[in-house]
Design an enzyme around this catalytic site. Structure first.
Site, PDB file in Angstrom:
ATOM      1  N   CYS A 120       0.838  -1.206   0.000  1.00  0.00           N
ATOM      2  CA  CYS A 120       0.000   0.000   0.000  1.00  0.00           C
ATOM      3  C   CYS A 120       0.869   1.250   0.000  1.00  0.00           C
ATOM      4  O   CYS A 120       0.631   2.189  -0.771  1.00  0.00           O
ATOM      5  CB  CYS A 120      -0.930  -0.011   1.210  1.00  0.00           C
ATOM      6  SG  CYS A 120      -2.027   1.423   1.304  1.00  0.00           S
ATOM      7  N   CYS A 217      -5.981  -3.142   7.356  1.00  0.00           N
ATOM      8  CA  CYS A 217      -7.132  -2.236   7.363  1.00  0.00           C
ATOM      9  C   CYS A 217      -8.370  -2.810   6.688  1.00  0.00           C
ATOM     10  O   CYS A 217      -9.484  -2.534   7.115  1.00  0.00           O
ATOM     11  CB  CYS A 217      -6.749  -0.900   6.723  1.00  0.00           C
ATOM     12  SG  CYS A 217      -6.436  -0.961   4.938  1.00  0.00           S
TER      13      CYS A 217
END
Length: 380
Positions: A120, A217
């Site tokens: 990410c 997440c």
């Protein structure tokens, strides 16, 4: 006539007043990035807050310990309103799915144990978002990561955070020199997270006591197996648990439910020697188990290396550095032998257990806090 003295640099390293320095702050909605934005706004910088909508489109409104979804976006906006700077939300859900979530699932199907937070940072935050910051005519982009950027004789250097318990260098090893030149990490020098929360209280931020983000997440309650089963149903296909000779010991309900080094929950009893997962063969739908001694290794193949040293990686036959093979483990001494600019064999001074393909191997200086980059562990 004497020469004018060198211009004074502001706290972000630019030779101009803060009001003339535009900084884009990557805001997740958590306390760390909120404090960075508030701190820079308080110092008079031209702050622009940007939050990425990465997943769920609001479905995670009530999820605790997440980032970049639901309530977190509202929290970031409230900080921007309080401190008086513009805030934008960018829909990156498709980019995030293609660059991070899909690879996470594919890696697991390939028998690896991926670290999506690194991808990410590498493929979304420090690539697309950084380019967005440049499009907004920013002088730099700041984040709430606990890591330090220091000036060296050959340019910006990456260093571990002052607070070893909060250090995020393992997740940022793939930051390139070009990205590092544009990035700023204002929290990296703080002694503890308590100092960050104290600053949040000082600025009157509503997120001062917000819990830290936990786990991955986009994985609800840490149940990564359910996410992978949804994306790749074949990951739940049953198969055999076998020993190193191929002898079937038990059945399993999907390789996705197992990790390298796992001992409990194998459904194997009555053996004199405890067995551990030593390999995942997704193609054959096999979970391979063996004695604990087979988890230990001293030789680690590493590829996709991002080198942050001053000398070319292949300028030496061997580099004597410290390496981290898991985020939760301390660095250990190693010899890194380059094979190419992006590939090496890492020889550990002491054997490590449970090293898994898909994890990162991060390089550290043995005499300072400097990070020399790292790469991805591959199958030998």
């Amino acid at each position: 006539m004497p020469l004018d003295p060198s211009p004074t640099l502001n706290s972000l390293g630019f030779a101009k007043p803060p009001a003339e320095t535009r900084v884009v702050v990557a805001m997740s909605g958590g306390v760390d990035s909120s404090v960075v934005a508030a701190m820079l706004a308080e110092e008079g910088y031209d702050v622009v807050g940007v939050t990425l909508q990465l997943y769920d489109h609001g479905a995670a409104l009530a999820k605790k310990g997440a980032c970049c979804a639901g309530l977190d976006i509202h929290d970031a906006r409230r900080v921007s309103e309080k401190m008086g700077f513009p805030h934008y939300v960018l829909d990156y859900e498709n980019i995030f799915k293609d660059a991070v979530i899909d690879e996470f699932a594919e890696s697991y199907l390939g028998g690896a144990t991926p670290v999506p937070c690194i991808r990410c940072n590498e493929r979304v935050k420090f690539k697309d978002l950084l380019e967005t910051a440049k499009d907004l005519d920013a002088d730099c982009m700041a984040t709430g990561h606990y890591i330090q950027r220091k000036s060296g004789p050959y340019g910006a250097e990456l260093h571990s955070a002052a607070d070893a318990n909060r250090d995020q260098s393992y997740f940022l090893f793939s930051t390139t020199p070009e990205q590092l030149a544009f990035l700023r990490f204002p929290l990296g020098h703080l002694p503890s997270k308590e100092d960050t929360r104290a600053l949040a209280e000082k600025y009157g931020l509503s997120v001062a006591n917000k819990p830290d983000s936990q786990d991955i997440c986009f994985v609800p309650d840490g149940d990564y197996a359910s996410v992978i089963r949804k994306l790749r149903p074949e990951a739940a296909a049953p198969g055999d648990i076998v020993d190193t000779d191929g002898r079937v010991l038990a059945r399993h309900d999907g390789v996705v439910n197992y990790t390298i080094g796992q001992r409990r929950g194998l459904g194997i009893g009555g053996l004199a020697t405890p067995l551990y997962v030593i390999k995942l063969d997704a193609e054959a739908r096999q979970v391979v188990v063996g004695p604990k001694s087979m988890l230990s290794t001293r030789t680690v193949p590493v590829r996709e290396i991002n080198w942050l040293g001053d000398e070319p990686f292949q300028s030496r036959d061997a580099w004597h550095l410290a390496v981290k093979v898991r985020s939760t483990r301390p660095p250990t001494d190693a010899i890194i032998r380059p094979i190419s600019d992006t590939e090496a064999t890492v020889e550990l001074t002491s054997p490590e257990e449970g090293i898994s393909p898909g994890q990162a191997c991060v390089f550290y200086d043995t005499d300072s806090s400097r990070i020399y980059g790292g790469g991805w562990i591959h199958k030998g």
